[in-house]
Scaffold this active site. Structure first.
Site, PDB file in Angstrom:
ATOM      1  N   MET A   1       0.856  -1.180   0.000  1.00  0.00           N
ATOM      2  CA  MET A   1       0.000   0.000   0.000  1.00  0.00           C
ATOM      3  C   MET A   1       0.892   1.231   0.000  1.00  0.00           C
ATOM      4  SD  MET A   1      -2.090   2.516   1.495  1.00  0.00           S
ATOM      5  CE  MET A   1      -1.476   2.517   3.144  1.00  0.00           C
ATOM      6  N   CYS A   2       0.448   2.271  -0.682  1.00  0.00           N
ATOM      7  CA  CYS A   2       1.323   3.421  -0.877  1.00  0.00           C
ATOM      8  C   CYS A   2       0.537   4.719  -0.874  1.00  0.00           C
ATOM      9  CB  CYS A   2       2.067   3.303  -2.204  1.00  0.00           C
ATOM     10  SG  CYS A   2       2.975   1.763  -2.385  1.00  0.00           S
ATOM     11  N   GLY A   3       1.298   5.799  -0.728  1.00  0.00           N
ATOM     12  CA  GLY A   3       0.777   7.126  -1.014  1.00  0.00           C
ATOM     13  C   GLY A   3       1.393   7.566  -2.323  1.00  0.00           C
ATOM     14  N   HIS A  55       5.385   6.912  -1.941  1.00  0.00           N
ATOM     15  CA  HIS A  55       5.635   6.634  -0.524  1.00  0.00           C
ATOM     16  C   HIS A  55       5.118   5.230  -0.230  1.00  0.00           C
ATOM     17  CE1 HIS A  55       6.345  11.007  -0.035  1.00  0.00           C
ATOM     18  NE2 HIS A  55       5.485  11.040  -1.046  1.00  0.00           N
ATOM     19  N   ASN A  79      -0.551   1.888  -6.200  1.00  0.00           N
ATOM     20  CA  ASN A  79      -1.069   1.713  -4.846  1.00  0.00           C
ATOM     21  C   ASN A  79      -2.085   0.587  -4.891  1.00  0.00           C
ATOM     22  OD1 ASN A  79      -1.989   1.975  -2.210  1.00  0.00           O
ATOM     23  ND2 ASN A  79      -3.397   3.638  -2.724  1.00  0.00           N
TER      24      ASN A  79
END
Length: 636
Positions: A1-3, A55, A79
């Site tokens: 999972m990411c930003g 991120h 993401n």
């Protein structure tokens, strides 16, 4: 999972960094604490500039910093999680796998075929250098957040981001519709100094509507909230993504119609296990229930096994707790949704690994007023205010008792009862029942600092109540009972399972009963179809932003493609029977499944929404309706 974030500047009046604030960087970093980097792409002819910021929350395979760039100058931000459809090896990272597949795509049809094959939640941004194209979108259900900020023509800027941007521009920030995949021709936009988007919509493989009808409907839906200077057009080739689920079965049997008309006003209010047992005695019903449990079990299995384990064990959070740490947590009220998810997770999470059950409670308004008689509650509020400082715990534990009764809200009571059922189901498992207690003071402070921008662009009282409850629950900071003593505990689990989607598909809300009484099973079918159609904009984007803010990933077993397809294949009479009383009729197939799993008490608990069960509703105002705009979310 990411930003993930991409800012496109089409005007030389501002630098790209004017649109990428320090606040936005910090908010993205909270989603992806394990790696942060950015890349700026400047193109002179035509003139435009792009900033890509990635991120990463590392959950699978090898650590893969984002954004990725290849030898052809293509750039990728991802993401998501690939649970099926594209092979990802045990040691591989799905971001890298997706980028490799995209590099092999030689046409628009290839790209659409790739995304049509995916099973799992995702949002992405892909810069295709050869055509100066920016592709982006969300999965069919919108399980991962993606917002767009559409600036005025004179600004010449466009922003895609997992979380909302700086407050000066927030009034232009909206969720990217989960209607398909979008493509922006940056060369054309830079030349015309205008923003134009091309849409590739989702479409069922077999549908009654013709393509023209589908395109008109989708374009109307996408365009209705956009400013006038933004245009959205259908792709010239009329290419579509293949929907990953089958259409809803609208079959209504004559028997069920007669049953509604003759019995709906005479229904007994008695809720009993015998009612469920009577259904399970019918061979066909029992077979369907077992098929449902099997497909839901597979969905849970995928979501609890596809994550890293092993290298960071031996870091127990509390003295006397199992040396193995929890990797999986469940948003847990003790209701049938969370009980079934926990019981199925227990089948697949390694036995030596605890499962965290996150149970949130808000101190009620009345209790906060009784300053003379609720001394334990006041001491508890002082303790919670100091909860961040680990060095304070021992002193505070010595000074105060363990009476937390001022947080005995309905979900706390059913949660404890649910814990006992789970312990009876598997006494060998360590079940960490995390009592998360929230005072009015902390609620106001955390909403101001974090929660309001995560709920945005949603803004109702209901969004505020649910968003705040989920934020505190998923943070996982509370107390667990060890040898009769309440000990501070912070859940280390990076995966948070949630039961969202059960009510929407199985007629779990009170409005479904109202619809059923007024319009019968046909009307209920339409309502459920609408519920699933709007879940991306009404629930999932918000919940992803809320849970992701803690560097954790929300996973939704009830929104698994196989689960939705199975439930869509059934007539409404197999899923719910709203002629039966609350606690049985709604989500009937799930209650029957819970009974078969041995969760008897949970199987007949009536639906109670989190805002009421946790007692956050009405905490700050008694005059609000759920659909009112929430003044507490207004920052300016």
């Amino acid at each position: 999972m990411c930003g993930i974030c991409c800012v496109v500047a089409l005007s030389s009046q501002h630098t790209i960094c004017d649109y990428f604030s320090k606040d936005l960087h910090c908010r993205l970093r909270r989603r992806g604490p394990d790696s942060s980097q950015q890349l700026i792409k400047t193109v002179s002819e035509p003139s435009y500039e792009c900033l890509f910021s990635g991120h990463v929350l590392h959950l699978r395979g090898l650590m893969t910093p984002q954004p990725l760039e290849d030898v052809n100058n293509n750039i990728f931000l991802w993401n998501g999680e690939i649970f099926n459809g594209v092979h990802v090896g045990d040691s591989e990272n799905d971001t890298e796998v997706m980028f490799r597949h995209l590099a092999l795509c030689s046409s628009e049809a290839d790209i659409l075929s790739l995304f049509s094959s995916l099973r799992g939640p995702w949002s992405f941004i892909y810069y295709q250098a050869s055509g100066h194209s920016l592709w982006f979108g969300r999965d069919y259900f919108g399980r991962r957040s993606l917002l767009w900020q559409l600036s005025n023509v004179s600004d010449g800027a466009f922003c895609l981001t997992s979380v909302s941007v700086n407050s000066e521009s927030r009034n232009q920030c909206q969720e990217v519709p989960a209607s398909g995949i979008f493509k922006m021709d940056l060369r054309d936009c830079a030349t015309t100094k205008s923003l134009s988007l091309t849409l590739f919509p989702w479409k069922y493989k077999c549908t009654e509507k013709n393509e023209e009808e589908i395109f008109i409907d989708v374009l109307d839906q996408v365009s209705k909230d956009l400013p006038n200077h933004i245009t959205v057009v259908m792709n010239e080739s009329k290419l579509c993504l293949s929907a990953p689920v089958i259409p809803l079965n609208r079959t209504i049997s004559e028997a069920s119609v007669e049953h509604v008309s003759s019995d709906s006003s005479k229904t007994s209010s008695v809720v009993s296990l015998e009612t469920l047992q009577g259904y399970l005695a019918v061979e066909h019903k029992r077979k369907v229930v077992h098929q449902f449990i099997d497909v839901l079990d597979e969905a849970v299995k995928r979501r609890v096994l596809l994550l890293r384990r092993g290298e960071d064990e031996g870091t127990g959070q509390v003295q006397g707790v199992s040396p193995r740490k929890a990797h999986v947590a469940v948003l847990f009220s003790g209701g049938v949704d969370s009980m079934v998810i926990a019981a199925l997770a227990d089948r697949h999470v390694p036995l030596e690994e605890p499962i965290d059950l996150l149970n949130v409670a808000f101190m009620t308004k009345e209790q906060t007023k009784r300053t003379g008689t609720t001394k334990n509650c006041i001491r508890q509020e002082m303790k919670l205010d100091l909860h961040r400082g680990e060095e304070n715990h021992k002193d505070l534990d010595a000074k105060m008792g363990d009476d937390l009764s001022c947080f005995d809200v309905p979900d706390r009571i059913t949660g404890r009862a649910g814990l006992k059922e789970l312990e009876a189901l598997n006494p060998s498992r360590t079940w960490n029942f995390v009592e998360i207690n929230v005072t009015l003071k902390e609620l106001k402070e955390m909403r101001r600092r974090f929660i309001n921008h995560l709920i945005y662009p949603l803004d109702t009282v209901l969004d505020d109540s649910i968003g705040c409850a989920i934020w505190f629950a998923s943070r996982g900071e509370g107390y667990i009972n060890k040898q009769g003593e309440m000990k501070p505990y912070k859940s280390p689990a990076k995966v948070v399972l949630t039961g969202i989607g059960a009510d929407e598909q199985l007629a779990g809300y009170s409005r479904h009963r109202i619809c059923f009484r007024k319009c019968g099973p046909e009307g209920l079918n339409k309502e459920l179809e609408m519920e699933l159609g709007r879940i991306s904009s009404r629930n999932l984007g918000r919940d992803d932003r809320i849970i992701g803010d803690h560097g954790k990933e929300a996973r939704f077993p009830f929104i698994d493609e196989d689960v939705v397809s199975f439930l869509n294949s059934l007539p409404i009479s197999e899923k719910a029977d709203l002629t039966l009383p609350r606690g049985v009729g709604e989500k009937l197939i799930l209650r029957l499944g819970a009974k078969e799993l041995g969760l008897e008490a949970a199987s007949i608990l009536p639906k109670r929404a989190v805002q009421f069960g946790s007692r956050i509703a009405k905490l700050e105002s008694n005059n609000e309706k759920a659909y009112h705009t929430c003044s507490r979310l207004k920052l300016f």
